[in-house]
Scaffold this motif. Sequence first.
Motif, PDB file in Angstrom:
ATOM      1  N   SER A   4      23.497   2.786 -28.237  1.00 33.95           N
ATOM      2  CA  SER A   4      22.699   2.219 -29.333  1.00 33.95           C
ATOM      3  C   SER A   4      22.338   3.219 -30.428  1.00 33.95           C
ATOM      4  O   SER A   4      22.295   2.852 -31.606  1.00 33.95           O
ATOM      5  N   LEU A   5      22.103   4.487 -30.072  1.00 30.59           N
ATOM      6  CA  LEU A   5      21.558   5.445 -31.037  1.00 30.59           C
ATOM      7  C   LEU A   5      22.586   5.829 -32.101  1.00 30.59           C
ATOM      8  O   LEU A   5      23.662   6.334 -31.794  1.00 30.59           O
ATOM      9  N   GLN A   6      22.225   5.591 -33.378  1.00 35.27           N
ATOM     10  CA  GLN A   6      23.119   5.898 -34.492  1.00 35.27           C
ATOM     11  C   GLN A   6      22.546   6.951 -35.439  1.00 35.27           C
ATOM     12  O   GLN A   6      23.301   7.637 -36.121  1.00 35.27           O
ATOM     13  N   TYR A   7      21.226   7.060 -35.478  1.00 34.03           N
ATOM     14  CA  TYR A   7      20.570   7.999 -36.402  1.00 34.03           C
ATOM     15  C   TYR A   7      19.568   8.829 -35.607  1.00 34.03           C
ATOM     16  O   TYR A   7      18.692   8.285 -34.933  1.00 34.03           O
ATOM     17  N   LEU A   8      19.692  10.157 -35.693  1.00 36.02           N
ATOM     18  CA  LEU A   8      18.798  11.048 -34.961  1.00 36.02           C
ATOM     19  C   LEU A   8      18.379  12.202 -35.869  1.00 36.02           C
ATOM     20  O   LEU A   8      19.222  12.951 -36.356  1.00 36.02           O
ATOM     21  N   CYS A  27      26.856  15.269 -26.409  1.00 36.64           N
ATOM     22  CA  CYS A  27      28.015  14.621 -27.036  1.00 36.64           C
ATOM     23  C   CYS A  27      28.394  13.313 -26.356  1.00 36.64           C
ATOM     24  O   CYS A  27      29.389  12.678 -26.737  1.00 36.64           O
ATOM     25  N   GLN A  28      27.610  12.884 -25.373  1.00 35.67           N
ATOM     26  CA  GLN A  28      27.800  11.557 -24.786  1.00 35.67           C
ATOM     27  C   GLN A  28      27.147  10.474 -25.642  1.00 35.67           C
ATOM     28  O   GLN A  28      27.345   9.283 -25.401  1.00 35.67           O
ATOM     29  N   LEU A  29      26.394  10.885 -26.655  1.00 32.04           N
ATOM     30  CA  LEU A  29      25.795   9.925 -27.593  1.00 32.04           C
ATOM     31  C   LEU A  29      26.856   9.540 -28.623  1.00 32.04           C
ATOM     32  O   LEU A  29      26.774   9.874 -29.806  1.00 32.04           O
ATOM     33  N   ARG A  30      27.859   8.815 -28.171  1.00 28.70           N
ATOM     34  CA  ARG A  30      29.075   8.576 -28.953  1.00 28.70           C
ATOM     35  C   ARG A  30      28.877   7.681 -30.174  1.00 28.70           C
ATOM     36  O   ARG A  30      29.747   7.617 -31.035  1.00 28.70           O
ATOM     37  N   GLU A  31      27.751   6.949 -30.265  1.00 32.25           N
ATOM     38  CA  GLU A  31      27.530   6.051 -31.404  1.00 32.25           C
ATOM     39  C   GLU A  31      26.855   6.739 -32.583  1.00 32.25           C
ATOM     40  O   GLU A  31      26.650   6.121 -33.627  1.00 32.25           O
ATOM     41  N   LEU A  32      26.517   8.032 -32.434  1.00 29.41           N
ATOM     42  CA  LEU A  32      25.831   8.753 -33.506  1.00 29.41           C
ATOM     43  C   LEU A  32      26.651   8.777 -34.799  1.00 29.41           C
ATOM     44  O   LEU A  32      27.826   9.130 -34.792  1.00 29.41           O
ATOM     45  N   VAL A  33      26.002   8.403 -35.884  1.00 31.86           N
ATOM     46  CA  VAL A  33      26.615   8.450 -37.216  1.00 31.86           C
ATOM     47  C   VAL A  33      25.938   9.524 -38.067  1.00 31.86           C
ATOM     48  O   VAL A  33      26.590  10.201 -38.852  1.00 31.86           O
ATOM     49  N   HIS A  34      24.638   9.686 -37.885  1.00 34.65           N
ATOM     50  CA  HIS A  34      23.853  10.610 -38.713  1.00 34.65           C
ATOM     51  C   HIS A  34      23.037  11.526 -37.803  1.00 34.65           C
ATOM     52  O   HIS A  34      22.207  11.051 -37.030  1.00 34.65           O
ATOM     53  N   LEU A  35      23.264  12.847 -37.894  1.00 36.39           N
ATOM     54  CA  LEU A  35      22.545  13.828 -37.081  1.00 36.39           C
ATOM     55  C   LEU A  35      21.946  14.907 -37.972  1.00 36.39           C
ATOM     56  O   LEU A  35      22.649  15.526 -38.770  1.00 36.39           O
ATOM     57  N   LYS A  36      20.627  15.136 -37.811  1.00 34.82           N
ATOM     58  CA  LYS A  36      19.941  16.173 -38.578  1.00 34.82           C
ATOM     59  C   LYS A  36      19.251  17.138 -37.612  1.00 34.82           C
ATOM     60  O   LYS A  36      18.420  16.724 -36.800  1.00 34.82           O
ATOM     61  N   VAL A  37      19.589  18.418 -37.704  1.00 36.70           N
ATOM     62  CA  VAL A  37      18.935  19.456 -36.892  1.00 36.70           C
ATOM     63  C   VAL A  37      18.558  20.644 -37.788  1.00 36.70           C
ATOM     64  O   VAL A  37      18.569  21.790 -37.363  1.00 36.70           O
ATOM     65  N   ASP A  38      18.202  20.355 -39.037  1.00 35.28           N
ATOM     66  CA  ASP A  38      17.813  21.414 -39.976  1.00 35.28           C
ATOM     67  C   ASP A  38      16.558  22.146 -39.501  1.00 35.28           C
ATOM     68  O   ASP A  38      15.743  21.595 -38.758  1.00 35.28           O
ATOM     69  N   ASP A  39      16.408  23.371 -39.970  1.00 38.95           N
ATOM     70  CA  ASP A  39      15.160  24.138 -39.799  1.00 38.95           C
ATOM     71  C   ASP A  39      14.717  24.217 -38.343  1.00 38.95           C
ATOM     72  O   ASP A  39      13.552  23.967 -38.018  1.00 38.95           O
ATOM     73  N   ASN A  40      15.639  24.545 -37.468  1.00 38.82           N
ATOM     74  CA  ASN A  40      15.337  24.839 -36.079  1.00 38.82           C
ATOM     75  C   ASN A  40      15.672  26.312 -35.818  1.00 38.82           C
ATOM     76  O   ASN A  40      15.740  27.113 -36.754  1.00 38.82           O
ATOM     77  N   GLU A  41      15.910  26.633 -34.560  1.00 38.02           N
ATOM     78  CA  GLU A  41      16.312  27.990 -34.194  1.00 38.02           C
ATOM     79  C   GLU A  41      17.648  27.955 -33.459  1.00 38.02           C
ATOM     80  O   GLU A  41      17.901  28.743 -32.559  1.00 38.02           O
ATOM     81  N   MET A  42      18.509  27.036 -33.881  1.00 40.83           N
ATOM     82  CA  MET A  42      19.777  26.782 -33.196  1.00 40.83           C
ATOM     83  C   MET A  42      20.671  28.013 -33.205  1.00 40.83           C
ATOM     84  O   MET A  42      20.991  28.563 -34.261  1.00 40.83           O
ATOM     85  N   LEU A  43      21.101  28.421 -32.004  1.00 41.54           N
ATOM     86  CA  LEU A  43      22.038  29.535 -31.858  1.00 41.54           C
ATOM     87  C   LEU A  43      23.468  29.053 -31.719  1.00 41.54           C
ATOM     88  O   LEU A  43      24.413  29.815 -31.908  1.00 41.54           O
ATOM     89  N   ARG A  44      23.625  27.783 -31.402  1.00 44.34           N
ATOM     90  CA  ARG A  44      24.966  27.206 -31.264  1.00 44.34           C
ATOM     91  C   ARG A  44      24.880  25.689 -31.332  1.00 44.34           C
ATOM     92  O   ARG A  44      23.846  25.091 -31.034  1.00 44.34           O
ATOM     93  N   LEU A  45      25.985  25.077 -31.742  1.00 47.33           N
ATOM     94  CA  LEU A  45      26.124  23.627 -31.707  1.00 47.33           C
ATOM     95  C   LEU A  45      26.808  23.231 -30.404  1.00 47.33           C
ATOM     96  O   LEU A  45      27.449  24.070 -29.758  1.00 47.33           O
ATOM     97  N   PRO A  46      26.696  21.977 -29.977  1.00 46.00           N
ATOM     98  CA  PRO A  46      27.318  21.561 -28.712  1.00 46.00           C
ATOM     99  C   PRO A  46      28.811  21.883 -28.668  1.00 46.00           C
ATOM    100  O   PRO A  46      29.534  21.678 -29.651  1.00 46.00           O
ATOM    101  N   VAL A  47      29.263  22.389 -27.524  1.00 43.42           N
ATOM    102  CA  VAL A  47      30.656  22.826 -27.361  1.00 43.42           C
ATOM    103  C   VAL A  47      31.631  21.700 -27.658  1.00 43.42           C
ATOM    104  O   VAL A  47      32.661  21.898 -28.299  1.00 43.42           O
ATOM    105  N   LYS A  48      31.322  20.486 -27.202  1.00 46.49           N
ATOM    106  CA  LYS A  48      32.234  19.342 -27.347  1.00 46.49           C
ATOM    107  C   LYS A  48      31.828  18.435 -28.501  1.00 46.49           C
ATOM    108  O   LYS A  48      31.990  17.218 -28.433  1.00 46.49           O
ATOM    109  N   ILE A  49      31.334  19.006 -29.587  1.00 44.91           N
ATOM    110  CA  ILE A  49      30.836  18.204 -30.698  1.00 44.91           C
ATOM    111  C   ILE A  49      31.914  17.308 -31.302  1.00 44.91           C
ATOM    112  O   ILE A  49      31.630  16.266 -31.902  1.00 44.91           O
ATOM    113  N   GLY A  50      33.168  17.674 -31.124  1.00 44.58           N
ATOM    114  CA  GLY A  50      34.269  16.859 -31.635  1.00 44.58           C
ATOM    115  C   GLY A  50      34.360  15.501 -30.987  1.00 44.58           C
ATOM    116  O   GLY A  50      35.031  14.596 -31.508  1.00 44.58           O
TER     117      GLY A  50
END
Length: 387
Positions: free
Chosen positions: A195-199, A214-237
């Motif tokens: 169900s989740l499309q916008y996060l 990356c199991q949230l396969r219905e995602l269309v819009h993802l925002k993770v600005d202004d965090n302390e992220m050191l890496r993005l999910p390995v299987k983001i593709g």
Amino acid sequence: MKLQCEVEVINRILPTFGMRNRGKAARAVLSIGRHLDKTTKIQNIYLMICTLKDKAGCKYKADANNLKNFLSAARLAHRGSEVDALPLTALAPARTRDVEKPKSKMSITSKKDYPLTSCFPYSLEQLQVSYCRLSRVDMRMLTLRKLRKLDLSNNHIKKLPATIGDLCCLAELVLHNNHLETFSTALCQSTLQHSLQYLDLGQNKLRALPIQFCQLRELVHLKVDDNEMLRLPVKIGQLSKLRFLSAARNQLPYLPTDFRRLSLENLDLFGNPFKQPNPLDHTIQLKFPLTLLEMASRTAVNYRIPYSPQLIPAHLCQDLDVSKTCDCGNACLNFYIQTTVSMNLHHVSHTVILVDNMGGTEAPVLCYFCSLTCYSEFLDKCLQRSR
């Protein structure tokens, strides 16, 4: 189920304006049946009224519990049960709240307006609770099964309960400007997968997202600005429906190799401390010959052999979940050569926000090689392009 009768349709909104209905009963066919909601893909019970002027009919969504009680009383009356034994209420004028249209939206933007003693309306489809200094998600919100949008931005929430995943219709989740440090694995494996499309997780304290994200396969819009992220999910593709990605102002030194599989419309990676890529600056983690475990694991991934904790140990499943993909297309797990290469972000996105103030649109991407042969061929290609 159909019933021929005289029907008068009452507009439940008019009493809220101090107006009376001036309806007139008409001969109609009243039907009760199922109807598929095209938005939520859920079947619900509806009443349909067809008249001579409107043969196609008008549909009215019915509350299953209320309808069940109503039909139960009608059935008992039809069988000739004693009046005193029937579960009937006394006839009385309806209260205003009984005939008002069910509330579908609610917005609370002040702590003084936050309900402490009353419940949220069960009919809510959109709920915003912002600037209320919430330190946790109110469990009363998690009973709103029709909720499609939940906005909890600008609060002090540190942790998300796994039961948010029980909101089977939730398509938009806004958690901007909170104190989140982790995103639960349980949420990634819940009904939000469908169900989740916008996060929006912007302006929190996240350092990474779980592998299972990356199991949230219905995602269309993802925002993770202004965090302390050191890496993005390995299987983001694997997020094949993702079209808008914003991860500006984090601590990303490079992008995962799977990033090259994305197909975006808009990408924003501004303000990350990307490292300058150098193909000769590499990490060699190879063993000759390869272990039996490595060869078996590569074969399982290359041939897409199904696996699960019921078939093999759970730690092996985790290794297979984060397998690397060599430049040749084959998999490698624990033995590989790693380096970074520069990628023009326009290869994965139609619109790219500049990566830095110098006008760049390139970023370093991790690259893996399953053998010395593959790495040597890659270096030869780099030398040919530089000439």
